[in-house]
Design an enzyme around this catalytic site. Structure first.
Site, PDB file in Angstrom:
ATOM      1  N   GLU A  55       0.836  -1.207   0.000  1.00  0.00           N
ATOM      2  CA  GLU A  55       0.000   0.000   0.000  1.00  0.00           C
ATOM      3  C   GLU A  55       0.868   1.253   0.000  1.00  0.00           C
ATOM      4  O   GLU A  55       0.608   2.215  -0.710  1.00  0.00           O
ATOM      5  CB  GLU A  55      -0.910   0.014   1.237  1.00  0.00           C
ATOM      6  CG  GLU A  55      -1.876  -1.154   1.325  1.00  0.00           C
ATOM      7  CD  GLU A  55      -1.310  -2.353   2.071  1.00  0.00           C
ATOM      8  OE1 GLU A  55      -0.109  -2.660   1.898  1.00  0.00           O
ATOM      9  OE2 GLU A  55      -2.059  -2.987   2.816  1.00  0.00           O
ATOM     10  N   CYS A  93       0.248   1.563   7.306  1.00  0.00           N
ATOM     11  CA  CYS A  93      -0.354   1.937   6.020  1.00  0.00           C
ATOM     12  C   CYS A  93      -1.646   2.720   6.222  1.00  0.00           C
ATOM     13  O   CYS A  93      -1.945   3.646   5.463  1.00  0.00           O
ATOM     14  CB  CYS A  93      -0.594   0.692   5.169  1.00  0.00           C
ATOM     15  SG  CYS A  93       0.939  -0.044   4.564  1.00  0.00           S
TER      16      CYS A  93
HETATM   17  N1  THU Z   1       2.338  -6.466   4.066  1.00  0.00           N
HETATM   18  C1  THU Z   1       1.882  -5.573   3.152  1.00  0.00           C
HETATM   19  O1  THU Z   1       2.472  -5.397   2.081  1.00  0.00           O
HETATM   20  N2  THU Z   1       0.760  -4.872   3.446  1.00  0.00           N
HETATM   21  C2  THU Z   1       0.070  -4.971   4.615  1.00  0.00           C
HETATM   22  O2  THU Z   1      -0.785  -4.168   4.896  1.00  0.00           O
HETATM   23  C3  THU Z   1       0.360  -6.089   5.516  1.00  0.00           C
HETATM   24  C4  THU Z   1       1.720  -6.673   5.370  1.00  0.00           C
HETATM   25  C5  THU Z   1       3.553  -7.242   3.768  1.00  0.00           C
HETATM   26  C6  THU Z   1       4.748  -6.814   4.571  1.00  0.00           C
HETATM   27  C7  THU Z   1       5.584  -8.071   4.535  1.00  0.00           C
HETATM   28  O3  THU Z   1       6.389  -8.043   3.363  1.00  0.00           O
HETATM   29  C8  THU Z   1       4.576  -9.197   4.405  1.00  0.00           C
HETATM   30  O4  THU Z   1       3.352  -8.607   4.030  1.00  0.00           O
HETATM   31  C9  THU Z   1       4.372  -9.977   5.685  1.00  0.00           C
HETATM   32  O5  THU Z   1       4.065  -9.140   6.737  1.00  0.00           O
END
Ligand code: THU
Length: 142
Positions: A55, A93
């Site tokens: 995000e 985020c």
């Molecule tokens: N992650 C995201 O990209 N967005 C979120 O809102 C939740 C978590 C990613 C971060 C990390 O690379 C993986 O998911 C595991 O936490």
């Protein structure tokens, strides 16, 4: 805006995820007020904390290109391109969304596929969020 298009874009973003440590790939498609879509994926790091969520990647790409007004974001997450349930945005985020979006109007769409998705307003995912308005009455504490 057709939600299906935004969902397709989020899956396309997820395909670019760099997640060698968690194996959890996330894609986001951010819709501007003007109708443009910015894709973002999560980008992990061996030191873990520099990891950037999908995000925020989408927001930072858009803001760095001059965008300031946003209508919606679609998020998908999972392993090997397959969604692992609905992926909701993390707290950091949500705070970044708060900086650039009207919580009463900004739509957060969590999708499993083009037929299955659910939608929230930012105000419901991030009630009483801290934003620039909180700083307007600040006189300084020093
Ligand atoms: N992650 C995201 O990209 N967005 C979120 O809102 C939740 C978590 C990613 C971060 C990390 O690379 C993986 O998911 C595991 O936490």
């Amino acid at each position: 805006m057709d939600e299906r298009l935004l969902i397709q874009e989020a899956f396309a973003a997820m395909a670019q995820a760099y997640a060698p440590y968690s194996g959890f790939c996330v894609g986001a498609a951010l819709l501007t007020a003007g109708g443009k879509i910015y894709r973002g994926c999560n980008i992990e790091n061996a030191a873990y904390t520099p990891t950037n969520c999908a995000e925020r990647t989408a927001f930072f790409k858009a803001v760095s290109e001059g965008e300031r007004e946003f209508a919606a974001i679609c998020i998908v997450g999972g392993h090997d391109g397959k969604p692992a349930g609905y992926t909701a945005p993390c707290g950091v985020c949500r705070q970044v969304m708060m900086e650039f979006c009207d919580p009463q109007r900004f739509r957060v769409i969590l999708a499993l596929d083009e037929e299955h998705w659910k939608e929230y307003l930012l105000k419901d995912l991030f009630p009483e969020g801290f934003g620039s308005e909180n700083l307007q009455s600040a006189d300084g504490c020093a």
